[in-house]
Design a protein around this motif. Structure first.
Motif, PDB file in Angstrom:
ATOM      1  N   ASN A 169      21.483   6.643 -11.525  1.00  0.00           N
ATOM      2  CA  ASN A 169      20.905   5.489 -12.197  1.00  0.00           C
ATOM      3  C   ASN A 169      19.644   5.853 -12.978  1.00  0.00           C
ATOM      4  O   ASN A 169      18.855   4.988 -13.335  1.00  0.00           O
ATOM      5  CB  ASN A 169      20.607   4.399 -11.181  1.00  0.00           C
ATOM      6  N   GLY A 170      19.479   7.154 -13.157  1.00  0.00           N
ATOM      7  CA  GLY A 170      18.384   7.622 -13.987  1.00  0.00           C
ATOM      8  C   GLY A 170      16.997   7.468 -13.385  1.00  0.00           C
ATOM      9  O   GLY A 170      16.002   7.397 -14.102  1.00  0.00           O
ATOM     10  N   PHE A 171      16.945   7.397 -12.077  1.00  0.00           N
ATOM     11  CA  PHE A 171      15.626   7.304 -11.435  1.00  0.00           C
ATOM     12  C   PHE A 171      14.877   8.620 -11.573  1.00  0.00           C
ATOM     13  O   PHE A 171      15.469   9.698 -11.497  1.00  0.00           O
ATOM     14  CB  PHE A 171      15.782   6.990  -9.935  1.00  0.00           C
ATOM     15  N   LYS A 190      13.205  -0.928  -8.777  1.00  0.00           N
ATOM     16  CA  LYS A 190      12.754   0.109  -9.709  1.00  0.00           C
ATOM     17  C   LYS A 190      11.992   1.215  -8.980  1.00  0.00           C
ATOM     18  O   LYS A 190      11.780   2.302  -9.497  1.00  0.00           O
ATOM     19  CB  LYS A 190      11.814  -0.500 -10.765  1.00  0.00           C
ATOM     20  N   LYS A 191      11.534   0.875  -7.791  1.00  0.00           N
ATOM     21  CA  LYS A 191      10.836   1.915  -7.031  1.00  0.00           C
ATOM     22  C   LYS A 191      11.123   1.711  -5.547  1.00  0.00           C
ATOM     23  O   LYS A 191      10.686   0.723  -4.947  1.00  0.00           O
ATOM     24  CB  LYS A 191       9.335   1.856  -7.288  1.00  0.00           C
ATOM     25  N   MET A 192      11.863   2.645  -5.000  1.00  0.00           N
ATOM     26  CA  MET A 192      12.389   2.489  -3.657  1.00  0.00           C
ATOM     27  C   MET A 192      11.567   3.267  -2.637  1.00  0.00           C
ATOM     28  O   MET A 192      11.251   4.438  -2.855  1.00  0.00           O
ATOM     29  CB  MET A 192      13.840   2.995  -3.638  1.00  0.00           C
ATOM     30  N   HIS A 218      23.255  -1.336  -4.465  1.00  0.00           N
ATOM     31  CA  HIS A 218      23.009  -2.774  -4.342  1.00  0.00           C
ATOM     32  C   HIS A 218      21.544  -3.105  -4.648  1.00  0.00           C
ATOM     33  O   HIS A 218      21.245  -4.050  -5.367  1.00  0.00           O
ATOM     34  CB  HIS A 218      23.391  -3.251  -2.931  1.00  0.00           C
ATOM     35  N   LEU A 219      20.650  -2.298  -4.085  1.00  0.00           N
ATOM     36  CA  LEU A 219      19.223  -2.547  -4.324  1.00  0.00           C
ATOM     37  C   LEU A 219      18.892  -2.404  -5.807  1.00  0.00           C
ATOM     38  O   LEU A 219      18.146  -3.209  -6.378  1.00  0.00           O
ATOM     39  CB  LEU A 219      18.366  -1.595  -3.486  1.00  0.00           C
ATOM     40  N   ILE A 220      19.463  -1.377  -6.406  1.00  0.00           N
ATOM     41  CA  ILE A 220      19.216  -1.164  -7.831  1.00  0.00           C
ATOM     42  C   ILE A 220      19.770  -2.336  -8.639  1.00  0.00           C
ATOM     43  O   ILE A 220      19.120  -2.858  -9.551  1.00  0.00           O
ATOM     44  CB  ILE A 220      19.847   0.166  -8.298  1.00  0.00           C
ATOM     45  N   SER A 261       8.545   9.741  -9.334  1.00  0.00           N
ATOM     46  CA  SER A 261       7.728   8.532  -9.477  1.00  0.00           C
ATOM     47  C   SER A 261       8.419   7.260  -8.992  1.00  0.00           C
ATOM     48  O   SER A 261       7.785   6.242  -8.800  1.00  0.00           O
ATOM     49  CB  SER A 261       7.343   8.359 -10.946  1.00  0.00           C
ATOM     50  N   GLN A 262       9.725   7.318  -8.804  1.00  0.00           N
ATOM     51  CA  GLN A 262      10.406   6.090  -8.439  1.00  0.00           C
ATOM     52  C   GLN A 262      10.970   6.114  -7.015  1.00  0.00           C
ATOM     53  O   GLN A 262      11.811   5.289  -6.667  1.00  0.00           O
ATOM     54  CB  GLN A 262      11.549   5.802  -9.442  1.00  0.00           C
ATOM     55  N   LEU A 263      10.531   7.096  -6.270  1.00  0.00           N
ATOM     56  CA  LEU A 263      11.037   7.186  -4.895  1.00  0.00           C
ATOM     57  C   LEU A 263       9.917   7.583  -3.951  1.00  0.00           C
ATOM     58  O   LEU A 263       9.176   8.529  -4.200  1.00  0.00           O
ATOM     59  CB  LEU A 263      12.165   8.227  -4.821  1.00  0.00           C
TER      60      LEU A 263
END
Lengths: 343, 343
Positions: free
Chosen positions: B212-214, B184-186, B177-179, B218-220
């Motif tokens: 989702n290809g995160f 983009k950065k959780m 849902h957030l995505i 760098s995105q978490l």
DNA sequence: GTGAAAGCGCTAACAG
DNA sequence: CTGTTAGCGCTTTCAC
């Protein structure tokens, strides 16, 4: 499936060629027992994974080392805090605690008490359900010489010690605070005024309004209802529809106060600019919404603590003289944005 | 002060010139007893204010008709709801419930279990403390053939039936849902990842991010901490100070989520415009603050209900075959303003 | 249908 | 210091 039979003191006795009473004494650190056998017994007890059967011990001693607690519901912040105080204090003294929820229902309260009596608790702490109108079940406790203490709420007709908050006084302070902030017409949402807590609070509010020269007809609105979330909204909507005016809403629980606040905001009425809002009991949510709501912080943990202390003291001293005292703990007025007049 | 001795079946027997066993049968509605004596006995019992001594009955029957429950703390909304479910179901079947709070403390949990074993409960439902690392006390329960059920939380190493929520799945949904809302950065604030619930949720989040290809580097952002109110604020402040960026905060408890939201707002960061915020467990406050926080509603009442049903079924059927099943109840994603991207 | 008797597991006199 | 004995209040065979 046959349940495995738990180890008893007899099993330990047999294993050690001792008598079970010696084992019992060793396990209970009786003074007149040799260090050697004590250690032997305790070692074997551990090896055999012995766990005392407290039912048997309690039956024999006709004392359960247990305190029974009856509350309306554990989900209320005040009560869950009070229970913490009760448990901490009780456990420190080697007592267990059995908690019963009446769910604000008299029938269940009666059943709760039957259960507690049947399990031979050493004393009962109760905060009766709002709807409780009869008190046969409470007098029954006293007739059996089981010590009974009210905490927070009480029933006037039942003669027992009470641990209360200063509802009357803090309600006065809260009302005075609203008046000081410029309140000229107060809308109060209360629970059943036959219940001790709401009656006391309402009396405090009345007295303060009178002292401040309020006209009780035209400057006070009262709505008596069950203090659940939905009813805050409902009360406000009713008043709004009737077109009556008010500049402060005082909910006798935070839940109704929060719900009232929400409707006011929805209706475009600004809090605290147009209408101030205050609640009661310092539910966590009251500090988190915006504006944060002025409320009354009650010494819940301390009440629980004191209730147990009084009970245990009574149990020890066997002093029936001080059976009807009233202890009153101080609440705290927590002033937040919702009642700070800015205009 | 001498405690008045309660009425026993012997007193009733004496008053009626009967044998105590007849009285016992009459009171328990035994089939082979004449209607006449049954009524006589029950009348006299009422007159003498007889209350059965459940300790004696239970000792004799070596069954307490009691269910022991161990939970971290009753003040958490989830657990107080679960207890309601447990109590309703248990009472309907004539069982009592004893509730113990571990206060998230392993030592206390061990003591709780000792108490429950000593009082010979017929079964134990437990949601272990987060910090519980050893499981000797839990295996001990099983060794004594006391039925043990985990609910909500569990310990992998202990073999017992479990009643759980679909933490893994719902965490996936929440992350997705957030995505979907553009995250983009959780930034995730989790509790101890050794605990089943947090581990499962984190795994769900990881999997979804990967799908989702995160880029997991760098995105978490992950902060592991105790999920109390203060720590939400602290986590955010740390990240802010480090200058790392994020556009969504996912707190694995509502309390940290709310606290995070507050700091963000204080720092002039708009929710949900700049950063979205989501929590877990649907604490009442999460719906009341603004913006209302997206969270996960767990079927707490139903879990309690099902746990008792499973336990009682096991007790009746004596069927040890299904002793290790896992029931998973569905949680509900509650989407609120805090995660609805508007820009 | 009712009574007699045993015993659940433990503790507490009372002896020795 | 340890053993003997007698229950706590109730249920449950086993008789009759």
């Amino acid at each position: 499936m046959e349940r495995k039979k738990p180890t008893t003191i007899h099993d330990i006795a047999k294993a050690l060629n001792l008598n079970s009473s010696t084992v019992s004494r060793a396990l209970n650190n009786h003074p007149r027992i040799s260090e050697k056998t004590r250690l032997m017994v305790q070692k074997t007890a551990k090896k055999l994974a012995y766990q005392p059967n407290s039912m048997a011990a309690n039956l024999r001693k006709s004392s359960s080392k247990t305190i029974g607690v009856v509350i309306p519901r554990i989900s209320r912040h005040f009560f869950s805090q009070a229970i913490s105080g009760i448990e901490e204090t009780a456990y420190a003294e080697g007592y267990s605690v059995v908690i019963c929820q009446s769910m604000e229902n008299e029938k269940r309260e009666i059943r709760n008490i039957d259960t507690l009596i049947s399990s031979r608790v050493d004393g009962i702490l109760i905060s009766p359900a709002i709807g409780t109108k009869s008190y046969k079940h409470l007098n029954q406790i006293k007739e059996r010489d089981i010590p009974l203490f009210f905490f927070d709420r009480y029933i006037e007709e039942v003669d027992a010690s009470k641990i209360l908050t200063d509802d009357f006084k803090i309600a006065r302070q809260l009302a005075q605070h609203l008046i000081d902030q410029g309140c000229k017409k107060m809308a109060v949402i209360t629970g059943d005024r036959q219940a001790s807590i709401y009656r006391d609070r309402i009396n405090g509010i009345y007295e303060t309004l009178k002292e401040n020269g309020f006209n009780m007809e035209s400057q006070l609105l009262i709505k008596e209802t069950e203090l659940i979330y939905e009813n805050g909204e409902q009360a406000i909507r009713e008043w709004l529809k009737q077109g009556v005016e008010f500049d402060a809403v005082l909910g006798l629980s935070d839940m109704v106060a929060i719900s009232a606040l929400k409707v006011l905001q929805e209706e475009g009425i600004k809090v605290p600019e147009d209408v101030m809002v205050a609640g009661f009991s310092n539910e966590p949510a009251s500090a988190l919404i915006s504006p944060a709501i002025t409320t009354v912080g009650q010494p819940a943990y301390e009440i629980g603590q004191l209730a147990v202390k009084k009970l245990l003291h009574f149990l020890k001293e066997e002093n029936p003289m001080d059976a009807h005292e009233i202890a009153i703990l101080k609440s705290e007025l927590i002033i937040r944005e919702s009642t700070i007049r800015t205009k």
